[in-house]
Design an enzyme around this catalytic site. Structure first.
Site, PDB file in Angstrom:
ATOM      1  N   VAL A 114       8.068  -1.900  37.982  1.00 42.56           N
ATOM      2  CA  VAL A 114       8.025  -0.614  37.280  1.00 42.56           C
ATOM      3  C   VAL A 114       9.063  -0.595  36.159  1.00 42.56           C
ATOM      4  O   VAL A 114       8.817  -0.088  35.065  1.00 42.56           O
ATOM      5  CB  VAL A 114       8.268   0.551  38.272  1.00 42.56           C
ATOM      6  N   ASP A 141     -16.660  -3.088  -3.394  1.00 40.12           N
ATOM      7  CA  ASP A 141     -17.875  -2.863  -4.172  1.00 40.12           C
ATOM      8  C   ASP A 141     -17.474  -2.433  -5.571  1.00 40.12           C
ATOM      9  O   ASP A 141     -16.428  -1.810  -5.735  1.00 40.12           O
ATOM     10  CB  ASP A 141     -18.651  -1.676  -3.553  1.00 40.12           C
ATOM     11  N   THR A 154     -19.730  -0.539  -7.810  1.00 36.94           N
ATOM     12  CA  THR A 154     -20.302   0.770  -8.143  1.00 36.94           C
ATOM     13  C   THR A 154     -19.710   1.877  -7.287  1.00 36.94           C
ATOM     14  O   THR A 154     -19.827   1.842  -6.072  1.00 36.94           O
ATOM     15  CB  THR A 154     -21.825   0.735  -7.957  1.00 36.94           C
ATOM     16  N   LYS A 182     -21.984 -11.055   1.891  1.00 37.69           N
ATOM     17  CA  LYS A 182     -20.737 -10.357   2.225  1.00 37.69           C
ATOM     18  C   LYS A 182     -20.201 -10.844   3.568  1.00 37.69           C
ATOM     19  O   LYS A 182     -19.016 -11.116   3.724  1.00 37.69           O
ATOM     20  CB  LYS A 182     -20.972  -8.840   2.281  1.00 37.69           C
ATOM     21  N   ASP A 220     -21.233   0.960   1.256  1.00 35.68           N
ATOM     22  CA  ASP A 220     -21.774   2.306   1.476  1.00 35.68           C
ATOM     23  C   ASP A 220     -23.208   2.296   1.975  1.00 35.68           C
ATOM     24  O   ASP A 220     -23.666   3.246   2.572  1.00 35.68           O
ATOM     25  CB  ASP A 220     -21.663   3.165   0.201  1.00 35.68           C
ATOM     26  N   GLU A 276      16.937  -2.124  32.336  1.00 33.95           N
ATOM     27  CA  GLU A 276      16.563  -1.683  33.687  1.00 33.95           C
ATOM     28  C   GLU A 276      16.373  -2.880  34.617  1.00 33.95           C
ATOM     29  O   GLU A 276      16.779  -2.858  35.783  1.00 33.95           O
ATOM     30  CB  GLU A 276      15.280  -0.844  33.621  1.00 33.95           C
ATOM     31  N   THR A 321      12.256  10.370  28.890  1.00 38.39           N
ATOM     32  CA  THR A 321      13.487  10.366  28.089  1.00 38.39           C
ATOM     33  C   THR A 321      13.459   9.301  26.992  1.00 38.39           C
ATOM     34  O   THR A 321      13.970   9.523  25.911  1.00 38.39           O
ATOM     35  CB  THR A 321      14.742  10.203  28.974  1.00 38.39           C
TER      36      THR A 321
END
Length: 994
Positions: free
Chosen positions: A304, A351, A353, A684, A703, A771, A799
């Protein structure tokens, strides 16, 4: 049927054994349905909810935590007395964390799968077919259409399958196929075979593609392919085959998790082995089994302690805050992890355009004839400002503004532009912009007329809605449009027949106004307009006109030129046959040339600056377009991808040239090239693959539906706000304003977010190291527990979580866009940093254990035991002479735990201040540069006081309130960590960074 575009109509009909007039027989339909299947895109086989949930638990750290929770749950059953509440809190909290993480994970996965479903919206519901069982055309469900069916389409229809056109039943057939090819203007179709079997979709002018829309006209065709074999179906298959890769940060955290889990396992085993001799100690009632269980609990506590449970929540919060900042800059992020990937983008494929350009055709040059003297001809050339559809801009001659109305030639040119035109401007009040109504080319002419304002119309007092078509309306009141001779491919022009309006004195008789491709129109001109007179068109004058058009059409501008002409004495209306388009050429003869306009889709104003920013930031910009190569290179030069005189032979390719290269050279070309023209969607995806093989992190814009596979494949798919739903759902980010500059702003934000994440990930991890050291030391030295799992969970989640989140608000470095992109392989924590965290973590662990030991050995209200008694506390019984006069219960007192926890929390707050900057001293970068951090530190300390001083929390967390002297001790032990880190930063600045 493959390559139907290259076959003649007869070949297509005989291939399916069908007649154009009757269609398929019911028997043929049945056979074809069995052979080719229904005409629909199969639904995506998504993962079940259960599979998605199980996937979330495949992470090693998650499994360790799950194991820890199960073990604590079992151990909690056997607890007695007051302990039981505390014992059950721990497994319960761990399970809550795991469930929350799993919910977030499943939700994100679900979003990713919607892309393929969105393709469904392009599936037409119905289709019109001719079949042998009925005399007339019949409407059937689109899914029942089979290859070989004879289909009829008309304006407004959605094409139901991929169709080879057999005959066109109107003057022209225009199709809007922008969703598939990204072409901004509708395409004119014909029936002739396209001989090239490798033609790109844009060039298949005799095919109709499934899902596209008929913009004008009517036609009959034969279905070539259906369902998954159509172009849109192929796109679906590509998307289904694309696996989503993890982002660089996710990969880093996975690697870190694996290393961490190995380290945890080792430490847990080590703690067990070190203490194997203590299993029989009297404190466990002499039972070896209970001793083993006790150390098992410590091993669970270690697990833990070592896992930063708060990390996923903090990362999600930081990314979510980042997305909010990006949304303000018009970049809407759909997938949280991609925010960080933006930071290491090394290539942006954009792109042309609408992204690099405005996608608003605008006329930027025009000329009319000034004078003709024998064979010598001089021109009046004008340029026009303004790059959108807004009716704002000036007409310039030699870079000085002029009034267009003082040139007779321009008045006539404006008249032709206004009348030989079916489009108009519209002011969209919600968006606050002018938009086109009709074809882009024609809208450019409408806008030009508004900018020219040849009749000096009073426009300043008009509202924006009235202003949109004010000047065009004035011209349209002077002449009345009687009818239009539609555009056709053979003559490459269109014309309108106009008569003077009753009240008008301007025009004498009927006129025909013509616009079209320059070579076609000028060949039919016999005269040129000079002022208000007409002069015969001679060979040298024609050469002069054509040379200027050629110059405009090539070189830097590559303008799209249109010639404008008038037929001063057209034939009488009643003598014209309007339903036979073959005769239109005859009527558009004996023309008078008026002028030429040159238009282009202009680059956005802010793009040049953004491309320079990319260059400074080490990001390569590649322009990918369906346009021809000349136009593409010209735009690249305009916006700074190529310099004015740069040789671009090996840096710009068409799709065809790219395909013709051997594979090794294709890969090499992707390394050099900055411009790909005339490309198909499949190119592409290929380009993305090659770039990824060089470990480039690629952002790809798109698009149309056709872009979806590449958007999904690229690390960052960027869809346009005006794009299709498919593109948006396949992408990680949507540009609300379709603007390239927004991508660059998002990359900058991504870099800043990553830098901040690095800081808080390191902060949380150094806390965990502390820890682990603390628990390891107590177990190795045989001391009583200093921290229990419930307390560790509180620190890790609450905390520490608050300051970590606040570190996400650190201001970005000033030179953030002057550095090259970071490598996705760059480790989160390098050698020196690792040493730093071990040093700080070591101090945190030692200080925490020291604080607990201090209470036992030296505190005023402590038991003042000896060091030997403390390290052998397990042997404490009433009968053991070494522990005479000592109550063994004292070793389970809550005070030492409270001291340890308070020191841990205070040191972590100091550490948060240390994390403001990786190497800058706190004197140079004071705490108040991040006011959120100071606030979160105050809040964390308040929460710590809450569990110390407000009942029943101290009982649950096994704590006790501290007094003033104890708090002074906490500060004495905690504050030196700032000095230690300042020393390490000093070494890093002066000796390690050169």
């Amino acid at each position: 049927m493959e390559a139907a575009h290259s076959k003649s109509t007869e070949e297509c009909l005989s291939y399916f054994g069908v007649s154009e007039t009757t269609g398929l027989t019911p028997d043929q339909v049945k056979r074809h349905l069995e052979k080719y299947g229904p005409n629909e895109l199969p639904a995506e086989e998504g993962k079940s909810l259960w599979e998605l949930v199980v996937e979330q638990f495949e992470d090693l750290l998650v499994r360790i935590l799950l194991l820890a929770a199960c073990i604590s749950f079992v151990l909690a059953w056997f607890e007695e007395g007051e302990e039981t509440v505390t014992a059950f809190v721990e497994p319960f909290v761990i399970l809550l964390i795991l469930i929350a993480n799993a919910i977030v994970g499943v939700w994100q996965e679900r979003n990713a799968e919607n892309a393929i479903e969105a393709l469904k919206e392009y599936e037409p519901e119905m289709g019109k077919v001719y079949r042998a069982d009925r005399k007339s055309v019949q409407r059937i469900k689109a899914r029942d259409i089979v290859p070989g069916d004879i289909v009829e389409v008309a304006v407004g229809d959605k094409v139901p399958a991929d169709i080879r056109i057999l005959s066109i039943k109107s003057t022209t057939l225009r199709v809007d196929q922008s969703i598939l090819t990204g072409e901004s203007v509708s395409v004119i179709k014909h029936t002739d075979p396209v001989p090239d079997p490798r033609a790109v979709n844009q060039d298949k002018k005799n095919m109709l593609f499934s899902g596209t829309n008929i913009a004008a006209g009517k036609a009959v065709g034969i279905v070539a392919t259906t369902g998954v074999s159509t172009e849109i179906g192929k796109i679906r298959d590509q998307m289904a085959a694309t696996e989503q890769d993890k982002t660089p940060l996710q990969q880093k955290l996975d690697e870190f998790g694996e290393q961490l889990s190995k380290v945890i396992s080792l430490i847990c085993v080590a703690v067990w082995l070190i203490n194997i001799g203590h299993f029989n100690d009297p404190v466990h009632g002499g039972s070896w089994f209970r001793g083993a269980i006790y150390y098992f609990k410590i091993a669970v506590a270690l697990a833990v302690a070592a896992i930063p449970e708060g990390l996923p929540a903090v990362i999600t919060t930081c990314l979510a805050l980042g997305t909010r900042r990006m949304a303000k800059k018009n970049a809407i992020v759909r997938s949280l992890p991609s925010v960080e990937t933006l930071g290491c983008t090394s290539v942006i494929c954009s792109d042309k355009t609408g992204t690099l350009t405005t996608n608003q055709m605008s006329v930027c040059k025009m000329f009319i004839i000034d004078k003709v003297d024998g064979d010598i001809c001089s021109l009046n050339e004008f340029s026009i400002t303004g790059s959108t559809y807004a009716p704002e801009g000036e007409v310039l001659k030699n870079d000085k503004p002029v009034r267009a109305g003082q040139y007779d030639g321009l008045v006539e040119l404006a008249t032709i532009c206004a009348l030989c035109n079916d489009s108009s401007l519209d002011f969209n009040e919600t968006k606050g912009v002018y938009e086109k109504v009709g074809e882009a080319t024609e809208t450019a002419l409408t806008t030009l007329v508004e900018k020219m304002n040849v009749f000096n119309t009073e426009v300043r007092s008009l509202s924006k809605v009235e202003r949109a078509n004010a000047c065009n309306s004035v011209i349209r009141q002077l002449m009345k449009k009687e009818f239009t001779l539609e555009f056709s491919r053979d003559r490459k022009s269109m014309s309108v027949y106009c008569s003077p309006a009753k009240s008008s004195r301007a025009a004498v008789g009927n006129k025909m106004f013509v616009k079209g491709a320059p070579e076609g129109v000028i060949d039919r001109c016999n005269y040129v307009r000079v002022g208000t007179t007409r002069v015969p068109l001679t060979g040298p004058v024609k050469e002069k006109i054509m040379s200027v058009i050629k110059e405009w059409g090539t070189g830097r501008d590559t303008l799209r030129c249109l010639a404008l002409a008038t037929r001063d004495t057209p034939p009488k209306r009643e003598e014209m046959v309007l339903d036979d388009s073959a005769k239109f050429m005859e009527y558009e003869m004996d023309l008078t040339f008026v002028g030429v306009v040159g238009m282009l889709d202009p680059p956005r104003k802010e793009v040049t600056g953004s491309i320079q920013l990319c260059r400074d930031a080490g990001i390569r910009v590649i322009m990918i377009t369906g346009d021809n190569k000349g136009t593409a290179i010209a735009i690249c030069r305009r916006i700074g991808i190529f310099s004015e005189n740069e040789e671009v032979a090996d840096r710009a390719y068409t799709g065809r040239e790219f395909d013709d290269l051997p594979l090794a050279e294709q890969r090499e070309a992707c390394r050099r090239a900055c411009c790909f023209a005339r490309v198909e969607p499949s190119h592409k995806s290929k380009i993305v693959e090659y770039l990824q093989s060089y470990d480039e992190i690629t952002a790809m814009t798109g698009d149309g539906v056709n872009d979806a596979p590449a958007l999904k494949k690229a690390e960052i798919g960027i869809a346009m706000g005006s794009g299709t739903a498919v593109a948006k759902t396949a992408s990680e980010m949507v540009l609300a304003d379709d603007n390239f500059s927004t991508i660059v702003a998002a990359v900058e934000e991504g870099r800043a977010i990553y830098n901040n994440m690095k800081q808080f990930i390191r902060y949380l991890i150094s806390s965990n190291v502390g820890e682990v050291v603390c628990i390891f030391l107590t177990a190795a030295l045989g001391l009583p527990e200093a921290l229990i799992p419930v307390q560790l969970l509180w620190v890790n989640l609450v905390t520490d979580g608050l300051p970590a989140t606040a570190l996400g608000f650190n201001p970005p470095d000033l030179d953030i866009m002057d550095r090259p992109p970071r490598s996705p392989k760059e480790p989160l924590i390098s050698g020196w940093l690792f040493f730093r965290y071990m040093a700080i973590g070591g101090y945190v662990g030692a200080a925490t254990v020291g604080a607990a030991a201090w209470w036992f050995l030296y505190a005023e209200d402590g038991p003042h035991v000896s060091y030997h008694q403390l390290t052998h506390f397990m042997q404490c019984t009433e009968h053991n002479p070494e522990f005479d006069g000592l109550d063994c219960e004292v070793f389970e007192a809550p005070e030492p735990m409270t001291m340890a926890l308070s020191v841990l929390v205070t040191i972590e707050m100091c550490n948060a201040l240390n994390s403001l900057s990786e190497n800058q001293s706190l004197l140079r970068m004071p705490p108040w540069v991040n006011i959120w951090l100071l606030g979160s530190i105050c809040l964390s300390m308040s929460l710590h006081f809450l569990i110390l001083y407000v009942d029943p929390l101290p009982m649950i967390f096994k704590l006790r309130a501290l007094d003033f002297t104890q708090w002074l001790m906490v500060l004495k032990i905690s504050l030196p960590v700032i000095g230690l880190d300042e020393l390490l930063k000093f070494i890093a600045r002066n000796y390690l960074e050169g």
